[in-house]
Scaffold this motif. Sequence first.
Motif, PDB file in Angstrom:
ATOM      1  N   GLU A  74       0.826  -1.196   0.000  1.00  0.00           N
ATOM      2  CA  GLU A  74       0.000   0.000   0.000  1.00  0.00           C
ATOM      3  C   GLU A  74       0.869   1.258   0.000  1.00  0.00           C
ATOM      4  OE1 GLU A  74      -3.710  -1.287   2.648  1.00  0.00           O
ATOM      5  OE2 GLU A  74      -1.776  -1.528   3.655  1.00  0.00           O
ATOM      6  N   SER A  75       0.250   2.369  -0.300  1.00  0.00           N
ATOM      7  CA  SER A  75       0.859   3.698  -0.213  1.00  0.00           C
ATOM      8  C   SER A  75       1.918   3.963  -1.275  1.00  0.00           C
ATOM      9  CB  SER A  75       1.449   3.944   1.183  1.00  0.00           C
ATOM     10  OG  SER A  75       0.463   3.789   2.160  1.00  0.00           O
ATOM     11  N   SER A  77       2.504   5.767  -4.659  1.00  0.00           N
ATOM     12  CA  SER A  77       1.884   6.799  -5.486  1.00  0.00           C
ATOM     13  C   SER A  77       1.783   6.359  -6.953  1.00  0.00           C
ATOM     14  CB  SER A  77       2.712   8.082  -5.402  1.00  0.00           C
ATOM     15  OG  SER A  77       2.272   9.035  -6.339  1.00  0.00           O
ATOM     16  N   LYS A  78       0.739   6.813  -7.617  1.00  0.00           N
ATOM     17  CA  LYS A  78       0.551   6.499  -9.035  1.00  0.00           C
ATOM     18  C   LYS A  78       1.672   7.038  -9.911  1.00  0.00           C
ATOM     19  CE  LYS A  78      -4.427   5.931  -8.993  1.00  0.00           C
ATOM     20  NZ  LYS A  78      -5.680   6.281  -9.649  1.00  0.00           N
ATOM     21  N   LYS A  79       2.390   8.030  -9.440  1.00  0.00           N
ATOM     22  CA  LYS A  79       3.483   8.591 -10.251  1.00  0.00           C
ATOM     23  C   LYS A  79       4.603   7.576 -10.496  1.00  0.00           C
ATOM     24  CE  LYS A  79       6.192  10.759  -6.565  1.00  0.00           C
ATOM     25  NZ  LYS A  79       6.671  12.027  -6.028  1.00  0.00           N
ATOM     26  N   GLU A  81       4.017   4.359 -11.337  1.00  0.00           N
ATOM     27  CA  GLU A  81       3.485   3.226 -12.098  1.00  0.00           C
ATOM     28  C   GLU A  81       4.445   2.732 -13.173  1.00  0.00           C
ATOM     29  OE1 GLU A  81      -0.566   1.798 -14.366  1.00  0.00           O
ATOM     30  OE2 GLU A  81      -0.202   3.937 -14.138  1.00  0.00           O
ATOM     31  N   ASN A 113      -3.829   0.330 -11.730  1.00  0.00           N
ATOM     32  CA  ASN A 113      -4.089   1.740 -11.505  1.00  0.00           C
ATOM     33  C   ASN A 113      -5.605   1.904 -11.380  1.00  0.00           C
ATOM     34  OD1 ASN A 113      -4.432   4.513 -11.599  1.00  0.00           O
ATOM     35  ND2 ASN A 113      -2.778   4.807 -13.078  1.00  0.00           N
ATOM     36  N   ASN A 114      -6.090   1.893 -10.150  1.00  0.00           N
ATOM     37  CA  ASN A 114      -7.505   2.011  -9.853  1.00  0.00           C
ATOM     38  C   ASN A 114      -7.901   3.483  -9.926  1.00  0.00           C
ATOM     39  OD1 ASN A 114     -10.040   2.193  -8.590  1.00  0.00           O
ATOM     40  ND2 ASN A 114      -9.614   0.433  -7.274  1.00  0.00           N
ATOM     41  N   SER A 115      -8.835   3.816 -10.805  1.00  0.00           N
ATOM     42  CA  SER A 115      -9.182   5.219 -11.058  1.00  0.00           C
ATOM     43  C   SER A 115      -9.814   5.925  -9.861  1.00  0.00           C
ATOM     44  CB  SER A 115     -10.113   5.324 -12.271  1.00  0.00           C
ATOM     45  OG  SER A 115     -11.313   4.636 -12.014  1.00  0.00           O
ATOM     46  N   LYS A 117      -8.797   5.544  -6.698  1.00  0.00           N
ATOM     47  CA  LYS A 117      -7.820   5.645  -5.612  1.00  0.00           C
ATOM     48  C   LYS A 117      -6.676   6.570  -6.013  1.00  0.00           C
ATOM     49  CE  LYS A 117      -7.677   1.343  -3.223  1.00  0.00           C
ATOM     50  NZ  LYS A 117      -6.995   0.047  -3.147  1.00  0.00           N
ATOM     51  N   HIS A 118      -5.979   7.054  -4.999  1.00  0.00           N
ATOM     52  CA  HIS A 118      -4.807   7.909  -5.233  1.00  0.00           C
ATOM     53  C   HIS A 118      -3.507   7.114  -5.258  1.00  0.00           C
ATOM     54  CE1 HIS A 118      -7.171  11.534  -4.876  1.00  0.00           C
ATOM     55  NE2 HIS A 118      -7.705  11.059  -3.751  1.00  0.00           N
ATOM     56  N   GLU A 119      -3.609   5.805  -5.011  1.00  0.00           N
ATOM     57  CA  GLU A 119      -2.433   4.945  -4.956  1.00  0.00           C
ATOM     58  C   GLU A 119      -2.612   3.758  -5.884  1.00  0.00           C
ATOM     59  OE1 GLU A 119      -2.776   3.824  -0.913  1.00  0.00           O
ATOM     60  OE2 GLU A 119      -1.996   5.715  -0.152  1.00  0.00           O
TER      61      GLU A 119
END
Length: 142
Positions: A74-75, A77-79, A81, A113-115, A117-119
């Motif tokens: 967890e935690s 960030s999408k950046k 990916e 990448n769950n749209s 969520k922020h993570e």
Amino acid sequence: KILNIDIGLNDGVPAKYSAVINYDGNLIGRTYFISDFTTQVHKINDKNFHLLVKTKDNIKGQFSYRNGRRGIVESISKKFENQLKIGDTLFTSFNSQIYTGDIPVAKIVSINNNSVKHELDVAVEILADLNLLRNVFVVDKK
């Protein structure tokens, strides 16, 4: 999930919490209760086991066990990916009072990448075979 090992304080097991690894050097848990002659190990495949982990590129997250040999991280960030890959190994982080850095923990088996969520949703598989533990080692972080 607890593993009992037949060494304790009289054998040099540190009185403080310490990492426990298998013969291949993969994390299996941490010491939990230490007596003079035995030690209980809190294994990584317990739902109450959580651990800060990182990739070789120092992308950090928190490992949590789910079921079987699977867990999640967890935690993240999408950046990040595009910097993560299926098969990447996650290691213990230096941010811990218990674990030395760079003990192998798990490998990434899926990244989503769950749209909503922020993570990222990162699924992992524990590297150690917790059903075949013959020799384990307590790591003293000095």
